[in-house]
Design a protein around this motif. Structure first.
Motif, PDB file in Angstrom:
ATOM      1  N   ARG A   1      -0.305  -7.701  -6.149  1.00 34.52           N
ATOM      2  CA  ARG A   1       0.858  -6.908  -6.490  1.00 34.52           C
ATOM      3  C   ARG A   1       0.637  -5.418  -6.278  1.00 34.52           C
ATOM      4  N   GLY A   2      -0.593  -4.996  -6.047  1.00 34.53           N
ATOM      5  CA  GLY A   2      -0.837  -3.580  -5.848  1.00 34.53           C
ATOM      6  C   GLY A   2      -2.220  -3.189  -6.335  1.00 34.53           C
ATOM      7  N   THR A   3      -2.411  -1.891  -6.493  1.00 33.59           N
ATOM      8  CA  THR A   3      -3.710  -1.346  -6.897  1.00 33.59           C
ATOM      9  C   THR A   3      -3.483  -0.173  -7.840  1.00 33.59           C
ATOM     10  N   VAL A   4      -4.295  -0.104  -8.895  1.00 33.23           N
ATOM     11  CA  VAL A   4      -4.297   1.031  -9.812  1.00 33.23           C
ATOM     12  C   VAL A   4      -5.521   1.885  -9.478  1.00 33.23           C
TER      13      VAL A   4
ATOM     14  N   GLY B   1       6.874   6.006  -2.209  1.00 37.34           N
ATOM     15  CA  GLY B   1       7.324   5.230  -1.064  1.00 37.34           C
ATOM     16  C   GLY B   1       6.513   5.454   0.195  1.00 37.34           C
ATOM     17  N   ARG B   2       5.673   6.474   0.220  1.00 36.52           N
ATOM     18  CA  ARG B   2       4.841   6.733   1.391  1.00 36.52           C
ATOM     19  C   ARG B   2       3.579   5.878   1.322  1.00 36.52           C
TER      20      ARG B   2
ATOM     21  N   LEU C   1      -9.101   3.752  -1.119  1.00 35.14           N
ATOM     22  CA  LEU C   1      -7.800   3.483  -1.735  1.00 35.14           C
ATOM     23  C   LEU C   1      -7.179   2.198  -1.202  1.00 35.14           C
ATOM     24  N   LEU C   2      -7.457   1.849   0.048  1.00 35.89           N
ATOM     25  CA  LEU C   2      -6.865   0.663   0.652  1.00 35.89           C
ATOM     26  C   LEU C   2      -7.726  -0.581   0.484  1.00 35.89           C
ATOM     27  N   ALA C   3      -8.905  -0.442  -0.110  1.00 30.48           N
ATOM     28  CA  ALA C   3      -9.819  -1.579  -0.238  1.00 30.48           C
ATOM     29  C   ALA C   3      -9.203  -2.651  -1.131  1.00 30.48           C
TER      30      ALA C   3
ATOM     31  N   ARG D   1       0.821  -1.213   0.000  1.00 32.09           N
ATOM     32  CA  ARG D   1       0.000   0.000   0.000  1.00 32.09           C
ATOM     33  C   ARG D   1       0.855   1.263   0.000  1.00 32.09           C
ATOM     34  N   ARG D   2       2.042   1.177  -0.556  1.00 34.07           N
ATOM     35  CA  ARG D   2       2.887   2.350  -0.698  1.00 34.07           C
ATOM     36  C   ARG D   2       2.739   2.906  -2.107  1.00 34.07           C
TER      37      ARG D   2
END
Length: 556
Positions: free
Chosen positions: A304-307, A257-258, A273-275, A234-235
């Motif tokens: 692997r992440g979120t767009v 990186g945050r 955003l974190l869902a 979640r960075r």
């Protein structure tokens, strides 16, 4: 005929060829070094071997005793051959000081002159040389045989160069096998690594990757839609200029990186955003904007992440609010036209009945009733946009059975509001507050689009007509807009939630009005306060500075 243009080798292919050549060069260099060092080492080993044999023979007491006999060869020849066979060297030659041989591997050469140098040995030194004798080129050591202080003979032990070379060739064969194995293993490892690199680069060459990066950067900064990519932790892995602007991240702030939690965004937006699941066209509010959020997880065997894409709907939401107001005004005008027609028919009918005085009295009363509010608004509020808004909202409220009145202390002189104070924000603030107040006053048990909890009506509310009171006052320092109603009010347990987007008792799709009010006040450096009106309903007070903008403070 024009030949087709060949496509350059992929980046993985280029790296594979370069790595194979590099590995081959390293292996070849190591092989040459090993060969040279092995040859030198083999020669040094042979020299030590023949030197040890020569010195051992020269120091043997039996050799000295045999030299003193009339026929030294008889005793020395078998002994020298035994030493030669035991040590594996090419020859052991024992001779007198005149270089006549007493021993030799070829017995026919016994008695002949030794081929080689003996001067240093006759001087009492042991020396090494490479010399071509009867057995061919050889590495030999010559050392004296001493009987006390007197030199009574010489010993020469040697090994042929061919034998040393054969030993090196044997080592070279093993070295070649090792080098071939290292080259094959290195090539296989390089192929595996580059096959993976080819999959990750999709077979593109360096020029194509460079061009793709340039296009990526240009597109990233040119697109007006906000783009945000989060990694598996979640960075922030990527964010474009529009994304920074919509999320309120300053250009000089390092965002990569945050984590999303460190951005200090509203809780509902952070949750979206974190869902872990995809979100489609969700409406969220930041401090100054209305954004539509779409998220999609990037999954490839593991998360692997979120767009995330962000669209600015601030202007669209304002236009939608204005459109709703226009529709309300249209409906109010249609109702007023219908009502005016009824009243006109009434006047005409009274005249036809000969009751002229009553017709005049009826028409005058209706005209005075409509004109009082108009004169009051126009006289107190010389800002045309606010005056028009108040008159339109008064007509809408009247259609719903709610009386909208302007407080006696209201006063906004023409030109009192600076150009920096956007008229659209004034319409958003006052329009939403009045709409919510009209909803609350007309229903008596809810607070319209903003929402409230049911409550018992007070005694003061019981007998009077539903009413909304508006105060608009501007001085040198600030603009005060206050709206109160005779509705049910807002319970203390809900006071902290009324400004949150989506909070409403009227179902999905509502609860945006007060959130937009707070956002518009924040955007202009103002504040919003909520308390209880004297009539028992809710009272909202907005203060907007007309001088230097100060930090936003929203209280409830």
């Amino acid at each position: 005929m024009r030949l087709p243009r060949t496509r350059p080798r992929s980046l993985a292919g280029q790296l594979f060829a370069m790595q194979v050549v590099l590995i081959a060069a390293v292996v070849a260099g190591c092989a040459v070094f090993a060969y040279v060092s092995g040859s030198a080492q083999a020669e040094q080993t042979a020299t030590r071997q023949v030197r040890a044999a020569a010195v051992a023979v020269a120091d043997s007491p039996s050799v000295r005793e045999a030299i003193r006999t009339p026929d030294p060869s008889a005793a020395l020849q078998p002994y020298a051959e035994q030493v030669r066979r035991d040590t594996g060297i090419a020859f052991v030659t024992i001779m007198d000081t005149e270089r006549r041989r007493w021993t030799h591997p070829d017995a026919s050469l016994i008695g002949e002159t030794f081929l080689g140098h003996t001067e240093e040995a006759l001087a009492g030194e042991t020396f090494t040389e490479t010399y071509t004798g009867t057995l061919g080129p050889s590495i030999r050591v010559v050392t004296p045989v001493r009987d006390g202080d007197r030199i009574i003979g010489l010993v020469s032990a040697g090994i042929t160069v061919d034998r040393v070379s054969s030993q090196v060739r044997e080592q070279l064969g093993a070295l070649a096998l090792a080098a071939g194995g290292a080259l094959a293993l290195g090539g296989l490892g390089t192929y595996v690594i580059n096959a993976r690199l080819r999959r990750h680069t999709h077979g593109m060459n360096a020029a194509e990757l460079s061009r793709l990066h340039d296009y990526h950067q240009a597109t990233l900064h040119a697109v007006r839609e906000g783009l945000l990519m989060l990694d598996g932790q979640r960075r922030i892995a990527l964010i474009n200029d529009a994304g920074r602007e919509l999320l309120g991240i300053a250009p000089e702030t390092e965002a990569l990186g945050r984590t999303v939690d460190e951005l200090a965004l509203p809780a509902p937006l952070t949750g979206a955003l974190l869902a872990s699941e995809a979100r489609v066209d969700e409406l969220h509010l930041t401090a100054e904007r209305v954004v539509v959020v779409n998220t999609r997880p990037v999954v490839g065997g593991e998360r692997r992440g979120t767009v995330v894409t962000l669209r600015d709907h601030t202007e669209l939401q304002a236009l939608t609010g204005e459109l709703d107001s226009e529709r309300g005004f249209t409906q109010a005008l249609r109702s007023q036209a219908h009502e005016a027609a009824n009243r006109l028919h009434t006047v005409v009918s009274l005249i036809e009945l000969g009751r002229v005085e009553e017709a005049v009295e009826f028409a005058t009363a209706e005209l005075e009733l409509a004109q009082v509010l108009t004169d009051r608004v126009v006289g107190a509020v010389e800002e045309p946009v606010l005056a028009a808004l108040l008159l339109g909202k008064a007509a809408q409220a009247n259609e719903r059975g709610v009386e909208l009145e302007l407080a006696e202390d209201s006063l906004i002189d023409d030109g009192a509001l600076p150009p920096s104070l956007a008229q659209r924000d004034l319409v958003t603030i006052l329009g939403n507050l009045i709409d919510n107040a009209v909803d609350a006053a007309s229903e008596g048990d809810g607070h319209g689009a903003a929402g409230t909890v049911p409550a018992q009506r007070t005694a003061a509310q019981g007998g009077g007509r539903a009413r909304v009171t508006v105060t608009a006052l501007a001085d040198d320092r600030e603009l005060l807009l206050r709206v109160s109603d005779t509705g049910a009010g807002i319970g203390p347990e809900e006071a902290d939630e009324v400004f949150r987007r989506g909070w409403s008792t009227h179902g999905a799709g509502r609860g945006l009005g007060l959130a937009l009010v707070r956002q518009a006040a924040h955007r202009n450096g103002g504040s919003v306060e909520l308390d209880r009106a004297p009539e028992g309903g809710a009272r909202f007070t907005v203060r907007l500075p007309l001088g230097d903008r100060t930090a936003t403070e929203v209280t409830a």
